[in-house]
Design an enzyme around this catalytic site. Sequence first.
Site, PDB file in Angstrom:
ATOM      1  N   LYS A  74       0.820  -0.938  -0.187  1.00 57.12           N
ATOM      2  CA  LYS A  74       0.128  -0.143  -0.300  1.00 57.12           C
ATOM      3  C   LYS A  74       0.652   1.332   0.311  1.00 57.12           C
ATOM      4  CE  LYS A  74      -3.855  -2.336   2.157  1.00 57.12           C
ATOM      5  NZ  LYS A  74      -4.342  -2.610   3.708  1.00 57.12           N
TER       6      LYS A  74
ATOM      7  N   GLN B   6      -4.115  -1.869   9.571  1.00 55.32           N
ATOM      8  CA  GLN B   6      -4.446  -2.813   9.128  1.00 55.32           C
ATOM      9  C   GLN B   6      -4.839  -4.268  10.006  1.00 55.32           C
ATOM     10  OE1 GLN B   6      -2.964  -3.024   5.582  1.00 55.32           O
ATOM     11  NE2 GLN B   6      -4.140  -5.596   6.169  1.00 55.32           N
TER      12      GLN B   6
ATOM     13  N   ASP C 158     -11.054   3.098   4.787  1.00 50.72           N
ATOM     14  CA  ASP C 158     -11.027   2.190   4.117  1.00 50.72           C
ATOM     15  C   ASP C 158     -12.600   1.481   4.450  1.00 50.72           C
ATOM     16  OD1 ASP C 158      -9.013  -0.258   3.709  1.00 50.72           O
ATOM     17  OD2 ASP C 158      -8.436   0.138   6.082  1.00 50.72           O
TER      18      ASP C 158
END
Length: 303
Positions: free
Chosen positions: A53, A97, A120
Amino acid sequence: MAAKILDGKQVSAGIRAACKQRVADLAARGVVPGLAVVLVGADPASAVYVRNKMRACADVGIRSFRFDFTDDVAADRVIDTIEELNRRPDVHGILVQLPLPPQLAVTRVLRTISADKDVDGFHLYNVGGLVLGDTVFPPCTPYGVMKLLEHEGISVEGKNVVVVGASNIVGKPMALMLMQRDATVCICHAKTRDLAQFTILAEILVVAAGIPNLILPQMVRTGAVVIDVGINRLPDGRLVGDVDFAGVREKASYLTPVPGGVGPMTVTMLLVNTISSAERSAPAHAVVAPARGAAAIAAAGIG
Ligand code: NAD
């Protein structure tokens, strides 16, 4: 019939080129998009995802900031860090994460992220927006699936779509996005009895269960579009999805590979969400260098 392979890398490349242009436009407005990535623990898969990422960010000109914690970190330290990131003007997106170690309540951590920086799309506010069809940050994986379908000109309107997997990060938001586009959606999960009786009806089948070879050719309708979200590491080190790729390829009309299908799209949509966030917070007009001396006086209409 051999299915057409939906190349997520290629579609991603086009979207990432557009991202670079948007980043350049933001630079003219004096803004560099910034993504903060919080990683807790030493899970090797998570470390790879985070690295990918951040590399993708660098590739399109997004600045990224990484915050690593050991897996025995106190919850309050992680919460404090997120709260500080919420206040930082150079951070437009915050990503924690997953998965998190057990002492960190995932819902508390995700709710701490400002809804304005929740790239997200997992914050309660953004999940609510998704339910109402007023999405701010679409969750990256289902967003990537929708973009892949869109790129290929595959309409979901009125289609029978079966989603296998009902997680908060993939299956449920996937089903909501499909409903938003007027698909008829059926969601299957681990307690579904006789999975095949549902999957065989699907004109579009999206699979996100995390079980290699869960979907066999006899479970797939001839000509179906099959999207394999699963990522599984086999004991021999190979990476495979949830679909029997070789078998289903002979029956489906479209199929995503693993790797190289949905995975790159997920990372790309994270970039898109981060840039969108920066655009929302940026001044509307180009930033011009302040005029000095005589030019400043003339601009002010004095003298
Ligand atoms: P999860 O474990 O949170 O959820 C799995 C879901 O599948 C659950 O709803 C469960 O009920 C269902 N399920 C399990 N066994 C089943 C069965 N036999 N039949 C029907 N349903 C079953 O997993 P997740 O986070 O949603 O991820 C799912 C898969 O997608 C994993 O392989 C993960 O690595 C992968 N993934 C890929 C991407 C990507 O970018 N490609 C992103 C996120 C997750």
